[in-house]
Design a protein around this motif. Structure first.
Motif, PDB file in Angstrom:
ATOM      1  N   VAL A  42      -5.353  -1.593   0.462  1.00 45.44           N
ATOM      2  CA  VAL A  42      -5.019  -0.228   0.889  1.00 45.44           C
ATOM      3  C   VAL A  42      -3.826  -0.262   1.844  1.00 45.44           C
ATOM      4  O   VAL A  42      -2.924   0.580   1.766  1.00 45.44           O
ATOM      5  CB  VAL A  42      -6.248   0.452   1.532  1.00 45.44           C
ATOM      6  CG1 VAL A  42      -5.880   1.764   2.202  1.00 45.44           C
ATOM      7  CG2 VAL A  42      -7.332   0.680   0.476  1.00 45.44           C
ATOM      8  N   SER A  43      -3.797  -1.255   2.731  1.00 43.73           N
ATOM      9  CA  SER A  43      -2.668  -1.398   3.655  1.00 43.73           C
ATOM     10  C   SER A  43      -1.371  -1.627   2.880  1.00 43.73           C
ATOM     11  O   SER A  43      -0.339  -1.019   3.188  1.00 43.73           O
ATOM     12  CB  SER A  43      -2.900  -2.573   4.609  1.00 43.73           C
ATOM     13  OG  SER A  43      -4.023  -2.368   5.415  1.00 43.73           O
ATOM     14  N   ALA A  44      -1.409  -2.508   1.886  1.00 45.72           N
ATOM     15  CA  ALA A  44      -0.215  -2.816   1.096  1.00 45.72           C
ATOM     16  C   ALA A  44       0.263  -1.586   0.329  1.00 45.72           C
ATOM     17  O   ALA A  44       1.469  -1.302   0.280  1.00 45.72           O
ATOM     18  CB  ALA A  44      -0.515  -3.967   0.136  1.00 45.72           C
ATOM     19  N   GLN A  45      -0.656  -0.853  -0.269  1.00 40.58           N
ATOM     20  CA  GLN A  45      -0.276   0.357  -1.011  1.00 40.58           C
ATOM     21  C   GLN A  45       0.328   1.401  -0.076  1.00 40.58           C
ATOM     22  O   GLN A  45       1.318   2.050  -0.416  1.00 40.58           O
ATOM     23  CB  GLN A  45      -1.490   0.910  -1.750  1.00 40.58           C
ATOM     24  CG  GLN A  45      -1.926   0.001  -2.882  1.00 40.58           C
ATOM     25  CD  GLN A  45      -3.267   0.371  -3.499  1.00 40.58           C
ATOM     26  OE1 GLN A  45      -4.154   0.909  -2.825  1.00 40.58           O
ATOM     27  NE2 GLN A  45      -3.422   0.057  -4.775  1.00 40.58           N
ATOM     28  N   ARG A  46      -0.249   1.552   1.115  1.00 42.91           N
ATOM     29  CA  ARG A  46       0.263   2.505   2.102  1.00 42.91           C
ATOM     30  C   ARG A  46       1.670   2.117   2.542  1.00 42.91           C
ATOM     31  O   ARG A  46       2.579   2.948   2.590  1.00 42.91           O
ATOM     32  CB  ARG A  46      -0.678   2.574   3.307  1.00 42.91           C
ATOM     33  CG  ARG A  46      -0.169   3.460   4.444  1.00 42.91           C
ATOM     34  CD  ARG A  46      -1.046   3.393   5.677  1.00 42.91           C
ATOM     35  NE  ARG A  46      -1.413   2.052   6.107  1.00 42.91           N
ATOM     36  CZ  ARG A  46      -0.581   1.192   6.718  1.00 42.91           C
ATOM     37  NH1 ARG A  46       0.662   1.537   6.968  1.00 42.91           N
ATOM     38  NH2 ARG A  46      -1.007  -0.008   7.086  1.00 42.91           N
ATOM     39  N   GLU A  47       1.865   0.835   2.856  1.00 40.16           N
ATOM     40  CA  GLU A  47       3.176   0.363   3.311  1.00 40.16           C
ATOM     41  C   GLU A  47       4.250   0.582   2.243  1.00 40.16           C
ATOM     42  O   GLU A  47       5.354   1.017   2.556  1.00 40.16           O
ATOM     43  CB  GLU A  47       3.118  -1.117   3.708  1.00 40.16           C
ATOM     44  CG  GLU A  47       2.385  -1.393   4.990  1.00 40.16           C
ATOM     45  CD  GLU A  47       3.128  -0.944   6.244  1.00 40.16           C
ATOM     46  OE1 GLU A  47       4.339  -0.640   6.193  1.00 40.16           O
ATOM     47  OE2 GLU A  47       2.473  -0.901   7.303  1.00 40.16           O
ATOM     48  N   LEU A  48       3.940   0.257   0.989  1.00 40.42           N
ATOM     49  CA  LEU A  48       4.925   0.436  -0.083  1.00 40.42           C
ATOM     50  C   LEU A  48       5.325   1.896  -0.199  1.00 40.42           C
ATOM     51  O   LEU A  48       6.520   2.222  -0.297  1.00 40.42           O
ATOM     52  CB  LEU A  48       4.383  -0.089  -1.422  1.00 40.42           C
ATOM     53  CG  LEU A  48       5.396  -0.040  -2.568  1.00 40.42           C
ATOM     54  CD1 LEU A  48       6.562  -1.004  -2.327  1.00 40.42           C
ATOM     55  CD2 LEU A  48       4.721  -0.343  -3.896  1.00 40.42           C
ATOM     56  N   LEU A  49       4.359   2.782  -0.169  1.00 43.22           N
ATOM     57  CA  LEU A  49       4.656   4.211  -0.278  1.00 43.22           C
ATOM     58  C   LEU A  49       5.459   4.703   0.923  1.00 43.22           C
ATOM     59  O   LEU A  49       6.476   5.384   0.758  1.00 43.22           O
ATOM     60  CB  LEU A  49       3.355   5.008  -0.423  1.00 43.22           C
ATOM     61  CG  LEU A  49       3.515   6.517  -0.616  1.00 43.22           C
ATOM     62  CD1 LEU A  49       4.301   6.831  -1.885  1.00 43.22           C
ATOM     63  CD2 LEU A  49       2.157   7.188  -0.648  1.00 43.22           C
TER      64      LEU A  49
END
Length: 189
Positions: A92-99
């Motif tokens: 979830v952290s990785a998806q948030r950062e990419l967005l």
């Protein structure tokens, strides 16, 4: 790996030197299994980190360029960041950062590897993800302290950056090299 941990150091004393949001350090006195002691051993406490090899539906790599004051240079990097307490998982952290940093999202996500920034002094891990088929879904939402340029690169350009040591962040180079080892068919070194 797989052996009993009979090499653990005994902590004889531990005190915090700094407890800032981005700089928490403790000084410990430790005793090694052989009986020797180290009077001042420093441990850096950080939250876990994430980074993402993001590849578009067209097979292009999403990269960031930004200034890094420690080395005083501008460099190519993967999208990366901190696992926030409110995030349910490193994914979830990785998806948030990419967005947030690039405006890209969706796609198919897999954990590629987990690495330690420095097991001798750091308490955290870096979770490295591979996201394929990502697409632009929004505009980046940068924090006031972020100044990031998003770059779209080919596999050949990424390979050249690696071969020319133009990705100095070790936690970014490691998953990229692993990606090339696993999926870089036709890439010649």
């Amino acid at each position: 790996m797989g052996k009993s941990d009979d090499m653990t150091w005994e902590v004889l004393d531990s005190q915090y030197i700094s407890q800032e949001p981005w700089f928490t350090v403790r000084k410990e006195k430790v005793k090694l299994p052989n009986g020797n002691t180290i009077d001042s051993y420093y441990v850096l406490e950080y939250p876990d980190w994430v980074n993402v090899i993001a590849i578009t539906q067209e097979g292009k790599f999403i990269f960031e360029r930004q200034y890094r004051h420690g080395l005083q240079c501008t460099s190519y990097e993967l999208c990366a960041g901190v696992c926030e307490k409110e995030d349910a998982s490193p994914l979830v952290s990785a998806q948030r950062e990419l967005l947030e940093e690039t405006g890209y999202g969706k796609g198919e996500w897999h954990e590629l590897m987990v690495v330690s920034p420095n097991p001798g002094t750091h308490t955290n891990l870096t979770y490295c993800y591979l996201a394929t088929g990502v697409e632009k879904v929004a505009e980046p939402q940068l924090e006031a302290t972020e100044d990031i340029q998003v770059e779209i690169l080919s596999l050949e350009e990424v390979t050249e950056l690696l071969l020319n040591n133009e990705i100095p962040q070790a936690q970014h180079a490691a998953p990229l090299w692993k990606y090339l080892a696993l999926y870089g068919k036709g890439v010649h070194f």
